[in-house]
Write an enzyme that holds these catalytic residues in place. Structure first.
Site, PDB file in Angstrom:
ATOM      1  N   VAL A 182      18.133  44.943   1.431  1.00 46.37           N
ATOM      2  CA  VAL A 182      17.084  44.235   2.166  1.00 46.37           C
ATOM      3  C   VAL A 182      17.210  44.474   3.668  1.00 46.37           C
ATOM      4  O   VAL A 182      16.246  44.840   4.346  1.00 46.37           O
ATOM      5  CB  VAL A 182      17.113  42.718   1.869  1.00 46.37           C
ATOM      6  CG1 VAL A 182      16.078  41.989   2.715  1.00 46.37           C
ATOM      7  CG2 VAL A 182      16.884  42.462   0.384  1.00 46.37           C
ATOM      8  N   GLU A 210      10.917  32.324   3.293  1.00 44.84           N
ATOM      9  CA  GLU A 210       9.954  32.773   2.282  1.00 44.84           C
ATOM     10  C   GLU A 210      10.594  33.723   1.280  1.00 44.84           C
ATOM     11  O   GLU A 210      10.278  33.705   0.087  1.00 44.84           O
ATOM     12  CB  GLU A 210       8.770  33.454   2.974  1.00 44.84           C
ATOM     13  CG  GLU A 210       7.663  33.937   2.067  1.00 44.84           C
ATOM     14  CD  GLU A 210       6.923  32.786   1.404  1.00 44.84           C
ATOM     15  OE1 GLU A 210       7.188  32.562   0.209  1.00 44.84           O
ATOM     16  OE2 GLU A 210       6.088  32.127   2.039  1.00 44.84           O
ATOM     17  N   LYS A 259      16.061  28.665  -7.258  1.00 48.87           N
ATOM     18  CA  LYS A 259      14.670  28.745  -6.805  1.00 48.87           C
ATOM     19  C   LYS A 259      13.898  27.491  -7.208  1.00 48.87           C
ATOM     20  O   LYS A 259      13.053  26.998  -6.458  1.00 48.87           O
ATOM     21  CB  LYS A 259      14.019  30.001  -7.372  1.00 48.87           C
ATOM     22  CG  LYS A 259      14.642  31.283  -6.804  1.00 48.87           C
ATOM     23  CD  LYS A 259      14.281  32.514  -7.621  1.00 48.87           C
ATOM     24  CE  LYS A 259      14.889  33.773  -7.022  1.00 48.87           C
ATOM     25  NZ  LYS A 259      14.751  34.945  -7.936  1.00 48.87           N
ATOM     26  N   GLY A 264      13.782  43.228  -4.866  1.00 48.90           N
ATOM     27  CA  GLY A 264      13.731  44.588  -4.344  1.00 48.90           C
ATOM     28  C   GLY A 264      13.778  44.590  -2.824  1.00 48.90           C
ATOM     29  O   GLY A 264      13.359  43.627  -2.175  1.00 48.90           O
TER      30      GLY A 264
END
Lengths: 430, 430
Positions: B17, B131, B207, B306
């Site tokens: 990332v 986010e 989450k 990803g």
């Protein structure tokens, strides 16, 4: 830390959406206050006619003088849910001049005069928010202009009109013709008595202009949007679509060109593969598919219209604008710095499904194929069907520009052996 | 109006990332500057080991001393993409103390210590955005806490783990067993060498805690989330699901109770009808379905993990946080004012699909039905299948509490005629 002086809200319009906004402001007052950090108070409601009883709204707040209301000077936020160009436009600019920020659900006005309204908001240091103007309750404006602010959007592909999606879904699932499906939509209240704005794509075109502007950081006017309605879509088109593994949707498509220097925006019926997430959007629902460099493919789905869903979007904006006022800041304004060229429809590149009625004699396919070749449109597949002296040719092309395809069709019509062009449908989402 | 002094960004972590964040900050520098209103500059990159060549990153910026980097005092925004609890937690609080705002993609940390981190951000008047912590590129935190700020969310139902969705989708489409599908996911890079965090639902539970907290304006701790993995799901379960017109997904479910005073959060495999929009979410994609009072049903769909998708979310936050710094404001912080009771799993009310292996003799169904009745669990349908002395009973219940169902199952196990409880699966999304 709760501020006790309330923020004052003026509501312009008290129809299906406005009355729902007023109702939620009352029933959810404590939640709104907690989320904003100060209470919000309905300070006035402008309507066309007084005298009608309005549930839960103090009659003393109701006025027919919208101009006086926005000029009061103590209004923090004007919520405009009248719709149409005037008097909405003048009221919004007057509101900015008198110190208010504005939340609007007015797609027609934003599409036509968004730039001027944004400029007015900026001049007066106020907010202009309009999540409700596109796809009702579906968060779309905020994700595009905030969540994807660090990304590069390449395409927005959306079902942004519930009426037409209801009609097309009905045609798809029952085999009904356009008129029959429209009649049912009208009977069920999904289509208005005069459905022109929906079925001719005007409503979707306004939304396409707004979406393209935000997605590409470029001013896209309503006139820049190519528009084709869905009144010509037939049951035969749906049969052709099924043979292709497709269905037909009225799509708003905003695209960046391959070289990145220009954009296009258009609304028209199109075939999309059944495997595409938009293909399974049923009834009056809306959904918008966004493709960007880093995020890849995203989709946002939900009810695209209706009093409550639209009110939800309006109130989300109201909370944001109120928070901004409390912190003395403004949210993101118009972003048109990229200033890309907005290209005409002829430059759009896509695939096409063309049905031709032709004479049933040898050599027709060769003639037709020659016309495609002469215009640089490469054929992917062709299917001949002949019966009782009648014959049809179904041609699916590779990607070609709309201008090349138009030239091809014009030339095909001139062939003696081509009796008619039964349908031309773009193929998207592959 | 462009400010020329750049905003300084410190990047903690330069893996999949982080390197993508750095790349986009370089390649899209002009766009980011235009959208923020000032240039952003990569001021330092903290990594575990130096010496490795990092494309496009000036080696002079790379350091192994993350603490010194966040303490510099001239950093505007710290981007934390290390993951895990420590040192991320200490680095983030140190960043706030030294004047920086923070963008994080760290779901584990946010789920465990979100309240303390939000408090630290507020104490220092700084932003904490995350986010990217839930569902990768899919805008979800922002829509929930901003777009729906004027609405009342009643349920969040999501596929928030791509690895498990890939495995379940594979089992559904090929009839493969769990191990076979997991092996394929591992071979294709969709599952890690140690897939525990994904397949046992730990990732999804983090989450769920974050989503529930935001959706219900209530603090929901990781410990409050009921968690059941999907390693016990069998090919037979998928066959049962198909007979019900369902498929099986690992769902994160956050619900408000009917009376509105309490909430629950849970992660477990569940049957959902094929007609539900979540049923068609394929491969490693994520999607979150939100139900609210006014907006109705919304769905957000996209890649849940990803490097690039996560970087897109991080950069969207980076732009927002930078804008806030320029305007001297902060975005919405933690909102936990509603302070609803977080109820245990036993209070959850849903439907159940139970497969029992039973003795093939008369009276078994009567015995089983009596046990359900005694525990107040009403049976919707029951199907008996007998063959070669073996028999099975498939019971689908009406809505009942998880506590009642657990009591029922415990009592069923004690029956001589019940040889085993082959599977218990909740049925959701109806």
């Amino acid at each position: 830390m709760m501020r006790t002086r309330p923020l004052k809200v003026a509501l312009l319009g008290c129809g299906v959406v406005g009355s729902e906004v007023a109702r939620i402001m009352t029933t959810h007052a404590d939640d709104l206050a907690a989320r904003i950090g100060a209470p919000v108070e309905l300070a006035g409601v402008a309507v066309r006619r007084t005298g009608k009883a309005r549930d839960g709204i103090d009659p003393a707040l109701v006025t027919t003088d919208a101009t006086a209301l926005v000029k009061r000077g103590d209004i923090d936020v004007v919520v405009e849910v009248i719709g149409g160009i005037e008097p909405a436009r003048t009221l919004i600019t007057t509101a900015f001049e008198h110190g208010a920020s504005v939340v609007s659900a007015n797609k027609a006005l934003l599409a036509q005069d968004g730039a001027a309204l944004h400029a007015a908001a900026e001049t007066h240091g106020k907010d202009l928010y309009y999540e409700a103007a596109v796809a009702g309750a579906i968060p779309l404006i905020r994700p595009l202009r905030e969540s994807l602010a660090g990304d590069k959007v390449n395409r927005v592909l959306g079902i942004v009109n519930g009426t037409t999606n209801f009609i097309l879904d009905k045609m798809d699932s029952t085999g009904a013709g356009y008129q029959e499906a429209l009649d049912e939509a009208t009977a069920l209240g999904y289509a208005e008595a005069d459905p022109t704005a929906d079925v001719e794509g005007f409503d979707a075109a306004a939304k396409a202009a707004i979406l393209a502007g935000i997605a590409f950081h470029t001013r896209v006017r309503l006139d820049d949007v190519y528009r084709e309605g869905m009144t010509e879509v037939t049951a035969a088109d749906f049969r052709s679509a099924k043979e292709m593994g497709c269905t037909i949707k009225l799509l708003a498509i905003c695209e960046r060109s391959k070289d990145g220097t220009s954009v296009t925006a258009r609304v028209h019926p199109a075939m999309i593969p059944l495997s595409h997430p938009l293909a399974s959007v049923r009834g009056a629902y809306n959904a918008v598919f966004v493709e960007s460099d880093a995020a890849g493919q995203l989709m946002f789905y939900g009810p695209g219209a209706g009093g409550s869903p639209t009110a939800s979007a309006v109130l989300g904006d109201l909370v944001a604008v109120c928070r901004n006022r409390l912190s003395g800041a403004t949210g993101p304004g118009e972003s048109a710095y990229a200033d890309l060229t907005v290209s005409p429809m002829g430059d759009v590149v896509t695939r096409y499904h063309i049905s031709l009625d032709v004479a049933d004699k040898p050599g027709v396919l060769a003639q037709v194929a020659t016309v495609f070749a002469e215009h640089g449109v490469s054929i992917d597949t062709v299917r001949q069907q002949g019966k009782d002296g009648e014959a049809s040719l179904v041609v699916v092309t590779h990607r070609a520009s709309d201008a090349s395809l138009s030239g091809t069709v014009e030339a095909l019509r001139k062939l003696d052996t081509v009796r008619g062009v039964a349908s031309i449908m773009r193929v998207e989402g592959e």
